[in-house]
Design a protein around this motif. Sequence first.
Motif, PDB file in Angstrom:
ATOM      1  N   THR A  77     -22.433  80.387 -16.127  1.00 27.85           N
ATOM      2  CA  THR A  77     -23.082  79.191 -16.733  1.00 27.85           C
ATOM      3  C   THR A  77     -24.238  78.621 -16.260  1.00 27.85           C
ATOM      4  O   THR A  77     -24.636  78.982 -15.146  1.00 27.85           O
ATOM      5  CB  THR A  77     -21.928  77.811 -16.802  1.00 27.85           C
ATOM      6  OG1 THR A  77     -21.798  77.533 -15.229  1.00 27.85           O
ATOM      7  CG2 THR A  77     -20.646  78.430 -17.476  1.00 27.85           C
ATOM      8  N   ALA A  78     -25.122  78.039 -16.991  1.00 25.99           N
ATOM      9  CA  ALA A  78     -26.487  77.416 -16.410  1.00 25.99           C
ATOM     10  C   ALA A  78     -26.267  75.832 -16.911  1.00 25.99           C
ATOM     11  O   ALA A  78     -26.347  75.279 -15.789  1.00 25.99           O
ATOM     12  CB  ALA A  78     -27.518  77.999 -17.532  1.00 25.99           C
ATOM     13  N   VAL A  79     -26.494  75.595 -18.214  1.00 26.38           N
ATOM     14  CA  VAL A  79     -26.046  74.241 -18.516  1.00 26.38           C
ATOM     15  C   VAL A  79     -24.573  73.929 -18.630  1.00 26.38           C
ATOM     16  O   VAL A  79     -23.676  75.018 -18.530  1.00 26.38           O
ATOM     17  CB  VAL A  79     -26.890  73.978 -19.556  1.00 26.38           C
ATOM     18  CG1 VAL A  79     -28.251  74.115 -19.532  1.00 26.38           C
ATOM     19  CG2 VAL A  79     -26.155  74.546 -21.078  1.00 26.38           C
ATOM     20  N   SER A 121      -9.393  84.087 -12.345  1.00 24.83           N
ATOM     21  CA  SER A 121     -10.790  83.825 -12.689  1.00 24.83           C
ATOM     22  C   SER A 121     -11.636  83.057 -11.600  1.00 24.83           C
ATOM     23  O   SER A 121     -11.343  82.453 -10.804  1.00 24.83           O
ATOM     24  CB  SER A 121     -10.706  83.043 -14.034  1.00 24.83           C
ATOM     25  OG  SER A 121     -10.183  81.436 -13.748  1.00 24.83           O
ATOM     26  N   THR A 122     -13.105  82.883 -11.885  1.00 21.55           N
ATOM     27  CA  THR A 122     -13.869  82.314 -11.413  1.00 21.55           C
ATOM     28  C   THR A 122     -14.899  81.761 -12.027  1.00 21.55           C
ATOM     29  O   THR A 122     -15.452  82.618 -13.122  1.00 21.55           O
ATOM     30  CB  THR A 122     -14.386  83.116 -10.198  1.00 21.55           C
ATOM     31  OG1 THR A 122     -15.215  82.191  -9.159  1.00 21.55           O
ATOM     32  CG2 THR A 122     -15.364  84.178 -10.609  1.00 21.55           C
ATOM     33  N   ASP A 123     -15.515  80.560 -11.643  1.00 23.23           N
ATOM     34  CA  ASP A 123     -16.861  80.097 -12.650  1.00 23.23           C
ATOM     35  C   ASP A 123     -18.099  80.235 -11.821  1.00 23.23           C
ATOM     36  O   ASP A 123     -18.273  79.797 -10.697  1.00 23.23           O
ATOM     37  CB  ASP A 123     -16.787  78.721 -12.710  1.00 23.23           C
ATOM     38  CG  ASP A 123     -17.646  77.952 -13.456  1.00 23.23           C
ATOM     39  OD1 ASP A 123     -18.515  78.704 -14.150  1.00 23.23           O
ATOM     40  OD2 ASP A 123     -17.598  76.614 -13.790  1.00 23.23           O
ATOM     41  N   VAL A 124     -18.905  81.068 -12.188  1.00 22.80           N
ATOM     42  CA  VAL A 124     -20.030  81.638 -11.448  1.00 22.80           C
ATOM     43  C   VAL A 124     -21.311  80.600 -12.198  1.00 22.80           C
ATOM     44  O   VAL A 124     -21.800  80.842 -13.014  1.00 22.80           O
ATOM     45  CB  VAL A 124     -20.213  83.042 -11.711  1.00 22.80           C
ATOM     46  CG1 VAL A 124     -21.800  83.533 -11.027  1.00 22.80           C
ATOM     47  CG2 VAL A 124     -19.449  83.878 -11.246  1.00 22.80           C
ATOM     48  N   ARG A 125     -21.829  79.758 -11.248  1.00 22.96           N
ATOM     49  CA  ARG A 125     -22.827  78.934 -11.697  1.00 22.96           C
ATOM     50  C   ARG A 125     -24.141  79.495 -10.870  1.00 22.96           C
ATOM     51  O   ARG A 125     -24.685  78.704  -9.964  1.00 22.96           O
ATOM     52  CB  ARG A 125     -22.349  77.269 -11.200  1.00 22.96           C
ATOM     53  CG  ARG A 125     -21.480  76.617 -11.776  1.00 22.96           C
ATOM     54  CD  ARG A 125     -21.604  76.752 -13.425  1.00 22.96           C
ATOM     55  NE  ARG A 125     -22.854  75.884 -13.344  1.00 22.96           N
ATOM     56  CZ  ARG A 125     -22.649  74.519 -13.766  1.00 22.96           C
ATOM     57  NH1 ARG A 125     -21.617  73.804 -13.645  1.00 22.96           N
ATOM     58  NH2 ARG A 125     -23.865  73.859 -14.066  1.00 22.96           N
ATOM     59  N   GLN A 126     -24.741  80.355 -11.285  1.00 22.31           N
ATOM     60  CA  GLN A 126     -25.994  80.904 -11.235  1.00 22.31           C
ATOM     61  C   GLN A 126     -26.933  81.030 -12.286  1.00 22.31           C
ATOM     62  O   GLN A 126     -27.806  81.922 -11.930  1.00 22.31           O
ATOM     63  CB  GLN A 126     -25.798  82.291 -10.333  1.00 22.31           C
ATOM     64  CG  GLN A 126     -25.026  82.292  -8.895  1.00 22.31           C
ATOM     65  CD  GLN A 126     -25.388  83.323  -8.286  1.00 22.31           C
ATOM     66  OE1 GLN A 126     -26.379  84.244  -8.110  1.00 22.31           O
ATOM     67  NE2 GLN A 126     -24.561  83.347  -6.837  1.00 22.31           N
ATOM     68  N   HIS A 127     -26.864  80.291 -13.100  1.00 21.14           N
ATOM     69  CA  HIS A 127     -27.815  80.269 -14.179  1.00 21.14           C
ATOM     70  C   HIS A 127     -28.160  81.660 -14.863  1.00 21.14           C
ATOM     71  O   HIS A 127     -27.298  82.334 -15.011  1.00 21.14           O
ATOM     72  CB  HIS A 127     -28.879  79.545 -13.768  1.00 21.14           C
ATOM     73  CG  HIS A 127     -28.766  77.769 -13.112  1.00 21.14           C
ATOM     74  ND1 HIS A 127     -28.794  76.819 -14.139  1.00 21.14           N
ATOM     75  CD2 HIS A 127     -28.222  77.531 -12.134  1.00 21.14           C
ATOM     76  CE1 HIS A 127     -28.196  75.883 -13.389  1.00 21.14           C
ATOM     77  NE2 HIS A 127     -27.817  76.383 -12.115  1.00 21.14           N
ATOM     78  N   GLY A 140     -26.511  84.823 -13.481  1.00 23.01           N
ATOM     79  CA  GLY A 140     -25.036  84.552 -13.741  1.00 23.01           C
ATOM     80  C   GLY A 140     -24.225  86.081 -14.012  1.00 23.01           C
ATOM     81  O   GLY A 140     -23.080  86.283 -13.231  1.00 23.01           O
ATOM     82  N   LEU A 141     -24.743  86.690 -14.956  1.00 22.93           N
ATOM     83  CA  LEU A 141     -24.152  87.889 -15.392  1.00 22.93           C
ATOM     84  C   LEU A 141     -23.955  88.841 -14.219  1.00 22.93           C
ATOM     85  O   LEU A 141     -22.824  89.562 -13.946  1.00 22.93           O
ATOM     86  CB  LEU A 141     -24.746  88.436 -16.572  1.00 22.93           C
ATOM     87  CG  LEU A 141     -23.616  89.428 -17.133  1.00 22.93           C
ATOM     88  CD1 LEU A 141     -22.451  88.705 -18.041  1.00 22.93           C
ATOM     89  CD2 LEU A 141     -24.395  90.397 -18.113  1.00 22.93           C
ATOM     90  N   LEU A 142     -24.986  89.161 -13.581  1.00 24.35           N
ATOM     91  CA  LEU A 142     -25.224  89.915 -12.518  1.00 24.35           C
ATOM     92  C   LEU A 142     -24.225  89.657 -11.303  1.00 24.35           C
ATOM     93  O   LEU A 142     -23.536  90.395 -10.588  1.00 24.35           O
ATOM     94  CB  LEU A 142     -26.661  90.555 -11.954  1.00 24.35           C
ATOM     95  CG  LEU A 142     -27.341  91.169 -12.997  1.00 24.35           C
ATOM     96  CD1 LEU A 142     -28.587  91.871 -12.489  1.00 24.35           C
ATOM     97  CD2 LEU A 142     -26.434  92.467 -13.788  1.00 24.35           C
ATOM     98  N   ALA A 143     -24.327  88.417 -11.045  1.00 24.21           N
ATOM     99  CA  ALA A 143     -23.713  87.871  -9.982  1.00 24.21           C
ATOM    100  C   ALA A 143     -22.090  87.993 -10.140  1.00 24.21           C
ATOM    101  O   ALA A 143     -21.283  88.376  -9.255  1.00 24.21           O
ATOM    102  CB  ALA A 143     -23.910  86.377  -9.719  1.00 24.21           C
ATOM    103  N   GLY A 144     -21.839  87.727 -11.407  1.00 29.22           N
ATOM    104  CA  GLY A 144     -20.593  87.725 -11.838  1.00 29.22           C
ATOM    105  C   GLY A 144     -19.954  89.033 -11.806  1.00 29.22           C
ATOM    106  O   GLY A 144     -18.843  89.629 -11.455  1.00 29.22           O
ATOM    107  N   ALA A 171     -32.522  83.336 -10.385  1.00 28.31           N
ATOM    108  CA  ALA A 171     -32.427  81.794 -10.929  1.00 28.31           C
ATOM    109  C   ALA A 171     -32.543  81.079  -9.618  1.00 28.31           C
ATOM    110  O   ALA A 171     -33.003  81.140  -8.599  1.00 28.31           O
ATOM    111  CB  ALA A 171     -30.931  81.958 -11.228  1.00 28.31           C
ATOM    112  N   SER A 172     -32.847  79.720 -10.219  1.00 30.96           N
ATOM    113  CA  SER A 172     -32.902  78.585  -9.081  1.00 30.96           C
ATOM    114  C   SER A 172     -32.063  78.762  -8.113  1.00 30.96           C
ATOM    115  O   SER A 172     -30.661  79.281  -8.088  1.00 30.96           O
ATOM    116  CB  SER A 172     -32.655  77.114  -9.935  1.00 30.96           C
ATOM    117  OG  SER A 172     -31.197  77.052 -10.234  1.00 30.96           O
TER     118      SER A 172
END
Length: 352
Positions: free
Chosen positions: A82-84, A108-114, A117-121, A327-328
Amino acid sequence: MKTDGVYVDTVGVYIPDRWVSVEQAVEEGLYDEYSVQYGTGLTAAHIADDLPALDMAVFAARQAFARSARDVEDLDFHAHCTAVQHGPEGFYPPGYVLRELGASGVPSTDVRQHSNGLLAGIETAVGQLTGAAGAETALVTAAENFTSPLIDRWTGFGTGFTASDGGAAVLLSGEGGFAALRAVNSGTLPELEQWHRGEESLLPFRGEQRKASGTMDLLTYFNQHVMPLDKCMEMIRDFELDLVHRSLVDAGLNASDLRWVVAANSDSRMIDQMKMQPLGLPMSRSTWDFGKQYGHMGACDMAVSLNHLLLGGLLSPGDHILMTTSASGWVSTSAVLTVLAVPDWARESPAS
């Protein structure tokens, strides 16, 4: 990190039908001629209006499974990016995706890397596929709907981006797929953390209405009071190039071996100066030429571009692909794929 035995089984995307060109945005007073001439070079945005981002993630995930020989019942792990904000404060987005897919009991996990995110996931999923978890199938989803009072999709992020809506999914397998994940490396450059925070309080509900991370007033504050923009860009270039080189070394490749470099759909000058020139590669090996037509879909850009390459007949067995995002935070990830075969669903589908 060198990766063995991790494959991309399928990808899925959902792109809203409503497509608004920058010329139309100018006519409607949403964009300006200066930005068209000197800004991103992005030519349009796809707009989802009232369709929630999470529903687009679900649609993309269903397409990924429809293209796969694997069923939802085979799923062992899920990461959502997710980003927003994707729902009420404190809400858990991956739970919604899994419920809609009918995948009960899946970790599951929530990856908040804007945008990263996809590559981090994917990197998170690698641990599940190769480690003690013993997972055989992992799903990574991402989606964004930038229709928000906190965000101006046309000018809110400066001249580097126009924000576009969409959903994406990558289905990973430990048993095989159309591409092998050869390497993935990530890092954090915390010296730039405040760049996307400005002087905002860490207590978000105090003071005036909160701002979306990355909006121009936050970035401008940091560049005026903490670190000048040219210094920021120099640090980012060197930091990200190191991650790219690590992934190439782990994959046993040189930059010249790359057929495609997939970067976020952003300002063409940024891609050229920050990604392609340091690698000694021409822009013709980047996905910019068609990425500009999609706009920047946050973390979805990686899967959307990969899907376009497949459906457009632009990939062949043996092609090496570098995926690089940031990302930020400042966070960044670089991954290397090698195409093993063009899947049947790509040959049978109409070009994107």
